[in-house]
Design a protein around this motif. Structure first.
Motif: not given
Length: 275
Positions: A131-151
């Motif tokens: 509904s916001n014409k200038r922005a949108k939200t994307v949800v990603l599942h990230i394989d390999g996002l295992d710890d704070s260093s990967r984050r």
């Protein structure tokens, strides 16, 4: 006795607390937090300004908070100042403009009855979604996002992309919720994450039956990504006041530590700033 947190540490912690829907009413009801966030909007450090805007944007997702935010002394004027200041980075201006428009729109809906839990969730989806014409939200599942260093690697990759407004991690389920400009593609996010060579992104969408479906991105060639040179970096992980890297926030109402920290932050704000 521990050292008193500085402005950047305080605003980053408030931003992380506000990211949790369970904390938003408590933060708005606290007498020191909103005035402090408004004053942070005029802070000389652009990192502080951007984090304050993120915190306010999270708070505004709760419909019951919108009138309080709009009526808070200095809120609308400070948002206008951020939007109009020539030195404000482009993504920061966009975020301030979205908050301003949302709060203005809430003023015309004052005659509606108080929210119920379901309507609150619909309002959050309205603010975050298409509904916001200038922005949108994307949800990603990230394989390999295992710890704070990967984050941290993922954060660095996303922050370099022109058009990324904000993002929130859900480490337990390896997800990242990214708010982007409407002209930026999800493929660009996936390409930047794939460039780390240790992580791979899939898009999370709702199927016709309402269940979540993971959609892979094409692997034949990378998408050209415009680099972001305006947006300030986030507070580095090792300097963050958050004590648990696997959790984006701590709940104010779920334990003594969260509520006591919120009180300490309010005390810091009240001692450091005054109207």
């Amino acid at each position: 006795m521990t050292a008193e947190p500085d402005a950047l540490a305080v605003v980053n912690q408030l931003r992380d607390l506000a990211a949790d829907p369970m904390n938003r009413r408590a933060i708005v009801q606290d007498q020191g937090c909103l005035p402090g966030l408004i004053l942070f909007l005029d802070h000389p450090n652009p990192q502080v300004v951007y984090s304050a805007l993120l915190a306010i944007r999270y708070l505004a997702e709760c419909r019951a908070n919108q009138e309080k935010l709009r009526a808070e002394l200095g809120m609308m004027l400070s948002l206008q100042n951020v939007m109009q200041k020539s030195t404000t980075p482009g993504e920061t201006k966009l975020l301030a403009s979205e908050i301003y428009e949302l709060l203005q729109a809430s003023g015309s809906a004052d005659s509606e009855p108080a929210e119920e839990p379901v309507s609150s969730r619909r309002k959050a989806q309205f603010f975050l979604g298409s509904s916001n014409k200038r922005a949108k939200t994307v949800v990603l599942h990230i394989d390999g996002l295992d710890d704070s260093s990967r984050r941290s690697m993922c954060e660095e990759a996303l922050l370099k992309i022109k058009g990324v407004i904000s993002f929130t991690f859900q480490m337990a389920v390896k997800r990242c919720i990214v708010r982007i400009r409407s002209d930026l593609t999800a493929e660009a996010l996936a390409s930047a994450i794939a460039a780390t060579e240790v992580m791979k992104a899939l898009q999370v969408v709702k199927g016709e039956d309402g269940d979540e479906v993971l959609i892979p991105f094409p692997e034949d060639g990378s998408v050209e990504v415009e680099q972001n040179v305006d947006l300030p970096d986030y507070l580095p992980e090792e300097e963050s006041p958050s004590q648990e890297p696997d959790k984006a926030v701590s709940r104010v109402g779920s334990g003594q530590d969260g509520s006591s920290w919120l009180g300490a932050a309010a005390n810091f704000l009240s001692r450091s700033f005054y109207w």
